[in-house]
Design an enzyme around this catalytic site. Structure first.
Site, PDB file in Angstrom:
ATOM      1  CG  HIS A 218      -0.260   0.313   2.491  1.00 22.11           C
ATOM      2  ND1 HIS A 218       0.447  -0.636   3.167  1.00 22.11           N
ATOM      3  CD2 HIS A 218      -0.129   1.454   3.209  1.00 22.11           C
ATOM      4  CE1 HIS A 218       0.964  -0.110   4.263  1.00 22.11           C
ATOM      5  NE2 HIS A 218       0.645   1.174   4.313  1.00 22.11           N
TER       6      HIS A 218
HETATM    7  C1  UD1 Z   1      -2.106   5.304   6.259  1.00 20.97           C
HETATM    8  C2  UD1 Z   1      -0.770   5.717   6.892  1.00 20.97           C
HETATM    9  C3  UD1 Z   1       0.258   4.611   6.693  1.00 20.97           C
HETATM   10  C4  UD1 Z   1      -0.278   3.273   7.163  1.00 20.97           C
HETATM   11  C5  UD1 Z   1      -1.592   2.991   6.438  1.00 20.97           C
HETATM   12  C6  UD1 Z   1      -2.186   1.677   6.849  1.00 20.97           C
HETATM   13  C7  UD1 Z   1      -0.255   8.137   6.842  1.00 20.97           C
HETATM   14  C8  UD1 Z   1       0.603   9.151   6.211  1.00 20.97           C
HETATM   15  N1  UD1 Z   1      -0.235   6.912   6.264  1.00 20.97           N
HETATM   16  O1  UD1 Z   1      -1.881   5.216   4.857  1.00 20.97           O
HETATM   17  O2  UD1 Z   1       1.428   4.923   7.416  1.00 20.97           O
HETATM   18  O3  UD1 Z   1       0.665   2.271   6.882  1.00 20.97           O
HETATM   19  O4  UD1 Z   1      -2.502   4.056   6.771  1.00 20.97           O
HETATM   20  O5  UD1 Z   1      -3.337   1.421   6.145  1.00 20.97           O
HETATM   21  O6  UD1 Z   1      -0.911   8.414   7.817  1.00 20.97           O
HETATM   22  N2  UD1 Z   1      -9.277   4.903   2.275  1.00 20.97           N
HETATM   23  C9  UD1 Z   1     -10.474   4.249   2.278  1.00 20.97           C
HETATM   24  N3  UD1 Z   1     -11.017   3.893   3.483  1.00 20.97           N
HETATM   25  C10 UD1 Z   1     -10.414   4.188   4.669  1.00 20.97           C
HETATM   26  C11 UD1 Z   1      -9.195   4.880   4.642  1.00 20.97           C
HETATM   27  C12 UD1 Z   1      -8.633   5.220   3.448  1.00 20.97           C
HETATM   28  O7  UD1 Z   1     -11.042   3.966   1.243  1.00 20.97           O
HETATM   29  O8  UD1 Z   1     -10.969   3.828   5.731  1.00 20.97           O
HETATM   30  C13 UD1 Z   1      -8.670   5.265   0.970  1.00 20.97           C
HETATM   31  C14 UD1 Z   1      -8.945   6.692   0.568  1.00 20.97           C
HETATM   32  O9  UD1 Z   1      -9.106   6.728  -0.802  1.00 20.97           O
HETATM   33  C15 UD1 Z   1      -7.680   7.401   0.941  1.00 20.97           C
HETATM   34  C16 UD1 Z   1      -6.624   6.325   0.722  1.00 20.97           C
HETATM   35  O10 UD1 Z   1      -7.272   5.090   1.052  1.00 20.97           O
HETATM   36  O11 UD1 Z   1      -7.462   8.530   0.179  1.00 20.97           O
HETATM   37  C17 UD1 Z   1      -5.418   6.506   1.556  1.00 20.97           C
HETATM   38  O12 UD1 Z   1      -5.773   6.608   2.946  1.00 20.97           O
HETATM   39  P1  UD1 Z   1      -4.874   7.460   3.961  1.00 20.97           P
HETATM   40  O13 UD1 Z   1      -5.399   7.341   5.339  1.00 20.97           O
HETATM   41  O14 UD1 Z   1      -4.615   8.809   3.395  1.00 20.97           O
HETATM   42  O15 UD1 Z   1      -3.485   6.746   3.894  1.00 20.97           O
HETATM   43  P2  UD1 Z   1      -3.101   5.217   3.846  1.00 20.97           P
HETATM   44  O16 UD1 Z   1      -2.540   4.930   2.500  1.00 20.97           O
HETATM   45  O17 UD1 Z   1      -4.207   4.331   4.344  1.00 20.97           O
END
Ligand code: UD1
Length: 378
Positions: A218
């Site tokens: 991811h």
């Molecule tokens: C975040 C953390 C990362 C961790 C990861 C575990 C930061 C900078 N990154 O990354 O260190 O390893 O979580 O998963 O804080 N999304 C959903 N549903 C959710 C959450 C996210 O669909 O419940 C999608 C959204 O499109 C979002 C994307 O995933 O834009 C990324 O989510 P985000 O929380 O920004 O970062 P992660 O890649 O999950």
């Protein structure tokens, strides 16, 4: 015991995203067992919010329902961080805080630490001092900034202490306590021994394949760039010709698989994100884990499962120096070669690092109780 029950300011404990929950669960249990009681308030920022990324994990981990949910959701890093800060400050205003305890390196960790320090509330960082040296990782920025404004540091491995001392932190504030994520892992693994696993969506896959590998990916650096993701995808497809793979897909990764039109072939089984127990049930018996996760590098070391890390660097070097982890970067040949060694049973043997014994949270709460008294807040 909740702060309201006690009428005193709580230690505010922050979770925001998936990897925080497994670290916070043992800490809250240790707080609850402590005598005299130390009131806590659990704040969820809402950075992760999907049932798959959030609700099912909470119930699996025996994590109490958050006292407050800030419901920030997804956004750019700047907006997400700012939104957490805006919504967290009033929580401190209305509840007070003896300390704010943050874990790991996600945006919520950084945002809440910043709010606390500006209001002169001591910041406790659990899993402090890790450094990849790679500022293109958002987590590295979060780690550096959080540590620069924290008061107490709980570290999981020797490199964490070395980094903090090199950066000028006083030795008296840095505590090597082991790893709360390993506390949780042992607790869950024990639970799994007596758990009915037949209803898991992945039970059929496991039953059909006596040997298999598990994939997680991811990191933006691996899955947001089409060429890099296609190269890694090609390597996974090649590995899967020798060993069937199962891949619980993070929402970010799922979106990019579709957008870039990457086909992993018929022997890579894609499923949605799994809850903790179901995922543990998969990877603990895998021949190899192929991953870019920080946590899984450590958990595989703790249980002695071969791990191939698809990254150029790791902020968790003890998993390479002592554990089962090998770093291979994103070169397809290196990924295939390292996985091949694991498939042939020739991957390196590891040992469990010192103090990864299931008692880290207990040590943290003991030390914190002492420090809070010394800081005259008890
Ligand atoms: C975040 C953390 C990362 C961790 C990861 C575990 C930061 C900078 N990154 O990354 O260190 O390893 O979580 O998963 O804080 N999304 C959903 N549903 C959710 C959450 C996210 O669909 O419940 C999608 C959204 O499109 C979002 C994307 O995933 O834009 C990324 O989510 P985000 O929380 O920004 O970062 P992660 O890649 O999950």
């Amino acid at each position: 015991m909740s702060a309201a029950d006690q009428g005193v300011a709580p230690v505010i404990c922050i979770v925001g995203a998936r990897p925080n929950y497994m670290k916070m669960a043992p800490i809250l249990k240790a707080f609850a067992r402590h005598e005299p009681p130390i009131p806590t308030l659990l704040v969820h920022t809402g950075q992760h919010y999907d049932a798959a990324m959030n609700d099912r994990l909470f119930s699996d981990l025996d994590l109490p329902h958050p006292d407050i949910n800030l419901e920030v959701g997804s956004a750019s890093h700047a907006v997400q961080t700012a939104e957490v800060m805006k919504r967290f400050e009033p929580v401190i205003e209305s509840h007070g805080a003896r300390a704010v305890l943050v874990v790991g390196d996600v945006n919520s960790t950084l945002a809440c630490a910043l709010v606390a320090v500006k209001r002169h509330i001591p910041v406790v960082h659990v899993e402090a001092g890790l450094r990849s040296g790679d500022l293109s990782m958002p987590e590295e920025i979060n780690r550096l900034v959080t540590d620069s404004i924290s008061d107490w540091f709980f570290v999981t491995e020797p490199s964490g202490r070395d980094n903090l001392l090199r950066e000028g932190k006083p030795a008296s504030a840095v505590h090597y306590v082991g790893h709360v994520m390993v506390d949780n892992l042992f607790y869950q693994a024990d639970k799994l021994d007596n758990f009915e696993t037949g209803h898991f969506e992945t039970a059929g896959f496991k039953a059909a394949h006596p040997r298999y590998g598990v994939v997680t990916l991811h990191r933006p650096s691996n899955v947001d760039d089409a060429d890099t993701f296609a190269r890694i995808g090609g390597a996974l497809r090649t590995v899967s010709e020798q060993l069937p793979l199962i891949f619980p897909v993070h929402p970010r990764t799922r979106g990019n698989l579709d957008r870039f039109g990457i086909d992993l072939g018929p022997r890579v089984t894609l499923v949605g994100p799994r809850a903790y127990m179901e995922f543990l049930n998969l990877w603990k018996d895998a021949s190899v884990a192929l991953t870019d996760s920080g946590g899984l590098q450590e958990e595989t070391t703790a249980l002695g499962v071969p791990c191939v890390t698809i990254r150029e660097n790791t902020e968790r070097p003890v998993t390479v120096d002592e554990g089962t982890n090998v770093l291979v970067g994103t070169d397809a040949d290196r990924i295939v070669e390292a996985a091949g060694r694991a498939i042939q049973g020739q991957s390196k043997q590891g040992r469990r690092p010192a103090l990864w014994d299931g008692r880290a949270a207990e040590r943290i709460v003991e030390i914190l109780a002492r420090e809070l008294c010394r800081a005259a807040t008890c």
